[in-house]
Design a protein around this motif. Structure first.
Motif, PDB file in Angstrom:
ATOM      1  N   ARG A 144      -2.119   5.104  -5.646  1.00 40.61           N
ATOM      2  CA  ARG A 144      -0.791   5.679  -5.841  1.00 40.61           C
ATOM      3  C   ARG A 144      -0.873   7.198  -5.845  1.00 40.61           C
ATOM      4  O   ARG A 144      -1.939   7.771  -6.055  1.00 40.61           O
ATOM      5  CB  ARG A 144      -0.196   5.176  -7.162  1.00 40.61           C
ATOM      6  N   GLN A 160       8.423   8.240   0.766  1.00 40.71           N
ATOM      7  CA  GLN A 160       7.310   7.787  -0.068  1.00 40.71           C
ATOM      8  C   GLN A 160       6.712   6.485   0.460  1.00 40.71           C
ATOM      9  O   GLN A 160       6.517   5.511  -0.262  1.00 40.71           O
ATOM     10  CB  GLN A 160       7.735   7.655  -1.526  1.00 40.71           C
ATOM     11  N   ASP A 194       2.696  12.248  -9.235  1.00 42.57           N
ATOM     12  CA  ASP A 194       3.934  13.014  -9.099  1.00 42.57           C
ATOM     13  C   ASP A 194       4.130  13.853 -10.366  1.00 42.57           C
ATOM     14  O   ASP A 194       4.326  13.321 -11.456  1.00 42.57           O
ATOM     15  CB  ASP A 194       5.102  12.050  -8.904  1.00 42.57           C
ATOM     16  N   VAL A 209       3.203   7.159  -8.364  1.00 43.13           N
ATOM     17  CA  VAL A 209       4.205   6.643  -7.423  1.00 43.13           C
ATOM     18  C   VAL A 209       3.547   5.674  -6.443  1.00 43.13           C
ATOM     19  O   VAL A 209       2.525   5.993  -5.815  1.00 43.13           O
ATOM     20  CB  VAL A 209       4.862   7.797  -6.634  1.00 43.13           C
ATOM     21  N   CYS A 269       3.209   4.019  -2.982  1.00 46.87           N
ATOM     22  CA  CYS A 269       3.567   4.355  -1.596  1.00 46.87           C
ATOM     23  C   CYS A 269       3.263   3.224  -0.631  1.00 46.87           C
ATOM     24  O   CYS A 269       3.108   3.439   0.572  1.00 46.87           O
ATOM     25  CB  CYS A 269       2.825   5.615  -1.155  1.00 46.87           C
TER      26      CYS A 269
END
Length: 368
Positions: free
Chosen positions: A110, A170, A113, A124, A126
């Motif tokens: 991930r 994303q 962020d 996050v 993706c």
């Protein structure tokens, strides 16, 4: 992100070098102790400004649960967010819209962020296919990266694919290439020619990646040393101090990689570096990781000298990993196993034009 072509880049640097030709290295300054014991913390950093127009250095969580912000004008640190359980998870990062900072995945699947204004930190998803990744503790499946056209380009370390992350949506595209079956990388450099260059781990060759057509070209022969990013000079070459031995020059036009120097003027072996920074004065400096030396290389004279010796009893530990050139001309070092927030100080405040200021906040001045 502002994009510079080769001629613009060269002109801005030439003007800056002339204005700052009499600026010299002065001393290494341990600004603040951040821990009483050594432990893996941060690898790579991002140079940006917050909504108050303050210069901020965002240190990317490698294994530290909290993100560390450093404010150069105040010489102060702030810790924000908390993500427990990180273990060599992220290395390096970039600034995107709305002052968002993204940390590049190393062991993680991930993105990290970081919002420096809201003071929040999160991971996050993706949609990376973890089944295609090969990862070992510490080494990581990918390492470092750059941003171009709202896309993150993250080179493989133990994987066989380049990660292309569309920040707007994303989402992630994994571009596999046969060259990555036996070549591993320690970072990337965005060149003003529009290409991205992956800097090799021990025993690998430099790779040129073209984001426009997703092609890969190998540059030069395999080298026996590890390079962590590099600095693009006015001749278009990428200079990189190595972890193991010597200073290297990557020449995209001639398609070759050369060991430029092995020793300094004092006869000291050049080694132990985790990053390379081009200064406003036209000279190139290393980030001392496993080394006790700060080196200064003058490309016009092709000589290298030791400008400072640092001893905290941790020569064989990665004290600092990556760093950035500040607006005032100091060089900030990112603490890894080291205990100190640190700056390399110069004897005069740098003269910085708006063009140069735009350049240092772009990805071109990124070192890890």
């Amino acid at each position: 992100m502002l994009l510079f072509d080769e001629e613009q880049y060269r002109k801005v640097l030439l003007r800056t070098f002339e204005l700052n030709k009499d600026v010299n290295f002065k001393r290494i300054s341990l600004v603040k102790c951040i821990a009483s014991e050594s432990s893996e913390k941060y690898v790579g950093c991002v140079h940006c400004k917050n909504d108050n127009d303050e210069e901020v250095i965002v240190n990317i969580n490698n294994s530290a649960p909290k993100t560390m912000l450093y404010y150069p004008k105040k010489c102060d640190v702030e810790f924000i967010g908390e993500i427990p359980g990180l273990h060599f998870s992220y290395t390096g990062g970039c600034t995107w819209k709305n002052r968002h900072i993204y940390g590049f995945m190393r062991n993680s699947c991930r993105l990290l962020d970081i919002d420096i204004n809201m003071k929040t930190v999160k991971e996050v998803d993706c949609s990376i296919d973890g089944s295609k990744l090969n990862s070992r503790t510490v080494m990581g499946h990918h390492y470092g990266g750059v941003m171009k056209n709202d896309t993150l380009v993250i080179p493989p370390r133990l994987a066989e694919d380049v990660l292309l992350i569309d920040l707007e949506h994303q989402t992630c595209k994994q571009v596999r290439h046969s060259a990555f079956r036996d070549n591993n990388y320690n970072g990337a450099v965005l060149h003003p020619n529009g290409k991205v260059y992956f800097t090799p781990m021990h025993g690998s060759a430099v790779a040129e990646f073209d984001l426009e057509n997703l092609s890969v070209r190998m540059v030069g022969e395999r080298i026996s040393n590890s390079l962590f990013g590099g600095a693009v000079y006015i001749d278009g070459c990428i200079y990189s101090f190595s972890q193991n031995k010597g200073l290297y020059c990557i020449d995209p036009k001639r398609g070759c990689v050369e060991l430029v120097l092995e020793k300094t003027e004092e006869g000291c072996q050049i080694f132990g570096s985790y990053g390379t920074v081009l200064h406003y004065n036209g000279k190139i400096y290393n980030i001392p990781g496993n080394s006790k030396y700060v080196y200064e290389y003058d490309p016009t004279k092709q000589n290298c000298k030791v400008v400072s010796t640092f001893n905290d009893g941790r020569f064989n530990t990665a004290k600092w990993a990556g760093g950035v050139l500040l607006e005032n001309g100091n060089i900030y070092l990112t603490p890894a196993f080291g205990r100190f927030v640190c700056e390399l100080h110069f004897d005069k405040k740098a003269i910085v034009s708006d063009d140069m200021r735009a350049l240092i906040y772009s990805q071109y001045m990124k070192v890890l």
